[in-house]
Design a protein around this motif. Structure first.
Motif, PDB file in Angstrom:
ATOM      1  N   UNK A   1       0.841  -1.179   0.000  1.00 48.87           N
ATOM      2  CA  UNK A   1       0.000   0.000   0.000  1.00 48.87           C
ATOM      3  C   UNK A   1       0.880   1.234   0.000  1.00 48.87           C
ATOM      4  N   UNK A   2       0.518   2.174  -0.828  1.00 55.06           N
ATOM      5  CA  UNK A   2       1.253   3.429  -0.924  1.00 55.06           C
ATOM      6  C   UNK A   2       0.304   4.583  -0.650  1.00 55.06           C
ATOM      7  N   UNK A   3       0.829   5.598  -0.015  1.00 53.60           N
ATOM      8  CA  UNK A   3       0.071   6.824   0.189  1.00 53.60           C
ATOM      9  C   UNK A   3       0.552   7.817  -0.848  1.00 53.60           C
ATOM     10  N   UNK A   4      -0.343   8.290  -1.681  1.00 53.76           N
ATOM     11  CA  UNK A   4       0.054   9.194  -2.741  1.00 53.76           C
ATOM     12  C   UNK A   4      -0.035  10.638  -2.271  1.00 53.76           C
ATOM     13  N   UNK A   5       0.879  11.433  -2.787  1.00 53.19           N
ATOM     14  CA  UNK A   5       0.998  12.838  -2.402  1.00 53.19           C
ATOM     15  C   UNK A   5       0.196  13.669  -3.393  1.00 53.19           C
ATOM     16  N   UNK A   6      -0.449  14.714  -2.893  1.00 54.29           N
ATOM     17  CA  UNK A   6      -1.250  15.532  -3.799  1.00 54.29           C
ATOM     18  C   UNK A   6      -0.347  16.386  -4.692  1.00 54.29           C
ATOM     19  N   UNK A   7      -0.914  16.897  -5.770  1.00 49.59           N
ATOM     20  CA  UNK A   7      -0.146  17.620  -6.783  1.00 49.59           C
ATOM     21  C   UNK A   7       0.521  18.886  -6.252  1.00 49.59           C
ATOM     22  N   UNK A   8      -0.034  19.508  -5.219  1.00 49.00           N
ATOM     23  CA  UNK A   8       0.575  20.740  -4.695  1.00 49.00           C
ATOM     24  C   UNK A   8       1.946  20.466  -4.089  1.00 49.00           C
ATOM     25  N   UNK A   9       2.204  19.226  -3.636  1.00 50.80           N
ATOM     26  CA  UNK A   9       3.507  18.878  -3.080  1.00 50.80           C
ATOM     27  C   UNK A   9       4.502  18.489  -4.166  1.00 50.80           C
ATOM     28  N   UNK A  10       4.051  18.390  -5.406  1.00 53.53           N
ATOM     29  CA  UNK A  10       4.921  18.010  -6.512  1.00 53.53           C
ATOM     30  C   UNK A  10       5.188  19.189  -7.446  1.00 53.53           C
ATOM     31  N   UNK A 157       8.785  16.575   3.375  1.00 58.13           N
ATOM     32  CA  UNK A 157       8.929  15.178   2.968  1.00 58.13           C
ATOM     33  C   UNK A 157      10.268  15.018   2.235  1.00 58.13           C
ATOM     34  N   UNK A 158      10.734  13.788   2.130  1.00 57.90           N
ATOM     35  CA  UNK A 158      12.019  13.513   1.494  1.00 57.90           C
ATOM     36  C   UNK A 158      11.996  13.707  -0.009  1.00 57.90           C
ATOM     37  N   UNK A 159      13.190  13.823  -0.586  1.00 54.07           N
ATOM     38  CA  UNK A 159      13.329  14.052  -2.030  1.00 54.07           C
ATOM     39  C   UNK A 159      12.757  12.886  -2.845  1.00 54.07           C
ATOM     40  N   UNK A 160      12.941  11.666  -2.369  1.00 57.36           N
ATOM     41  CA  UNK A 160      12.397  10.519  -3.092  1.00 57.36           C
ATOM     42  C   UNK A 160      10.878  10.580  -3.152  1.00 57.36           C
ATOM     43  N   UNK A 161      10.264  10.981  -2.050  1.00 64.70           N
ATOM     44  CA  UNK A 161       8.801  11.089  -2.004  1.00 64.70           C
ATOM     45  C   UNK A 161       8.309  12.171  -2.962  1.00 64.70           C
ATOM     46  N   UNK A 167       4.940   7.669  -0.824  1.00 63.77           N
ATOM     47  CA  UNK A 167       5.728   7.557   0.394  1.00 63.77           C
ATOM     48  C   UNK A 167       6.148   6.115   0.634  1.00 63.77           C
ATOM     49  N   UNK A 168       7.143   5.962   1.461  1.00 71.13           N
ATOM     50  CA  UNK A 168       7.599   4.639   1.874  1.00 71.13           C
ATOM     51  C   UNK A 168       7.182   4.461   3.318  1.00 71.13           C
ATOM     52  N   UNK A 169       6.542   3.358   3.630  1.00 67.40           N
ATOM     53  CA  UNK A 169       6.092   3.116   4.989  1.00 67.40           C
ATOM     54  C   UNK A 169       7.266   2.770   5.885  1.00 67.40           C
ATOM     55  N   UNK A 170       7.277   3.324   7.077  1.00 63.55           N
ATOM     56  CA  UNK A 170       8.374   3.135   8.013  1.00 63.55           C
ATOM     57  C   UNK A 170       8.523   1.672   8.407  1.00 63.55           C
ATOM     58  N   UNK A 171       7.421   0.947   8.527  1.00 61.88           N
ATOM     59  CA  UNK A 171       7.511  -0.449   8.932  1.00 61.88           C
ATOM     60  C   UNK A 171       8.189  -1.322   7.874  1.00 61.88           C
TER      61      UNK A 171
END
Length: 183
Positions: A1-10, A157-161, A167-171
């Motif tokens: 499962x991935x959480x997608x970032x909205x366009x304003x953060x990109x 948020x990180x550059x990769x995100x 995002x990458x889940x911490x677990x």
């Protein structure tokens, strides 16, 4: 499962990136290090040698990553070292290439090299065994990946995100470098 970032953060996707490139040596093994600005994304590629052909093909691999994400590269700043100077004179790159002056360095790349080397030394010194040279490239990749995951340069948020939009889940990051080898 991935959480997608909205366009304003990109918003960086509409901003052309500049690449700052230099060679990182760790235990005598060369790696090409590239940082894109203003995004702040780091890339490292193991170099079989520091020849013009190996350096130019590594730079093209990095540029292809940006093309796949539809991010335009405006300028490429290179160190005035031998292979990079040859690339500047003999090889056509899909952006404006600038070489630093004599006895100067690509400052942005030098800062990131120091950061990555410090992380690698920290990891290497924490291992309960001597790290063989065959794992150095894995260590460089691990340090680069962890740096790209962390928020830096005033971003939440990180550059990769920001670059890939997820995002990458911490677990999923529960292991340390070579933790599987300590069994």
């Amino acid at each position: 499962q991935h959480i997608y970032i909205n366009e304003s953060q990109l918003q960086f996707k509409n901003i052309t990136q500049n690449l700052y490139i230099d060679t990182l040596y760790f235990h005598g093994l060369p790696h090409l290090l590239c940082i894109s600005k203003p995004l702040g994304m780091l890339h490292t590629v193991a170099l079989p040698s520091v020849s013009m052909l190996d350096c130019s093909s590594s730079i093209l691999k990095i540029i292809d990553i940006y093309k796949q994400q539809k991010v335009e590269i405006n300028k490429i700043f290179l160190d005035p070292a031998g292979a990079f100077k040859s690339i500047y004179k003999q090889f056509v790159l899909p952006a404006v290439v600038e070489i630093s002056g004599v006895d100067q360095h690509v400052v942005d790349a030098e800062i990131e090299i120091k950061l990555i080397k410090e992380k690698m030394r920290s990891i290497e010194n924490s291992l309960p065994f001597y790290l063989p040279d065959r794992f150095i490239t894995d260590l460089v990749t691990y340090a680069t990946t962890m740096t790209n995951l962390l928020p830096r340069m005033g971003y939440p948020i990180g550059a990769r995100n920001r670059f890939y939009g997820e995002t990458v889940h911490v677990d999923k990051l529960n292991g340390e470098f070579l933790s599987f080898a300590q069994a």
